[in-house]
Scaffold this active site. Structure first.
Site: not given
Ligand code: AMP
Length: 112
Positions: A3, A29, A45, A86, A92, A97, A99, A101
């Protein structure tokens, strides 16, 4: 460990960290959708909101509280901001894991 957020939490890959304590981390992000786009991530996790146990309720509540503190520090509290989880494919979700936004710093568009 497969992850990407677990790797960020472990310090194995770099991130632009805005907050960290024993339970959560907040990072910018990498592909921002708004002028301010921060992800608040529990160190535990948990794959998604669908995978929460009742015992995780306080931890997930802490994500919201942490987001509100970050919003305050960034001067977003009075103008407003958006918090989004999400969950799954239709939303999407790409990183499995939980999170939260935090989006703001500008007028935000429609929800869908
Ligand atoms: P989700 O669509 O809710 O799964 O959002 C995942 C988010 O993680 C997206 O907005 C990506 O741009 C962000 N993301 C993916 N990899 C990284 C990373 N290494 N550092 C920061 N953000 C990330």
């Amino acid at each position: 460990m497969d992850c990407i957020f677990d790797k960020i939490i472990a310090g194995e890959i770099p991130s632009d960290k805005v907050y960290e304590d024993g339970e959560v981390i907040a990072i910018k992000d990498i592909n921002p959708s708004a002028l301010v786009h921060i992800l608040i991530i529990p160190k535990k996790h948990i794959e998604s909101v669908n995978h929460m146990d009742e015992a995780d309720s306080a931890l997930i509540g802490k994500l919201i509280y942490t987001a509100s503190n970050i919003a305050k520090k960034k001067g977003l509290s009075s103008k407003g901001y958006r918090l989004v989880f999400n969950i799954g494919e239709d939303a999407g979700m790409v990183v499995n894991h939980i999170h939260l936004h935090l989006l703001g710093g500008q007028k935000l568009g429609a929800m869908v």
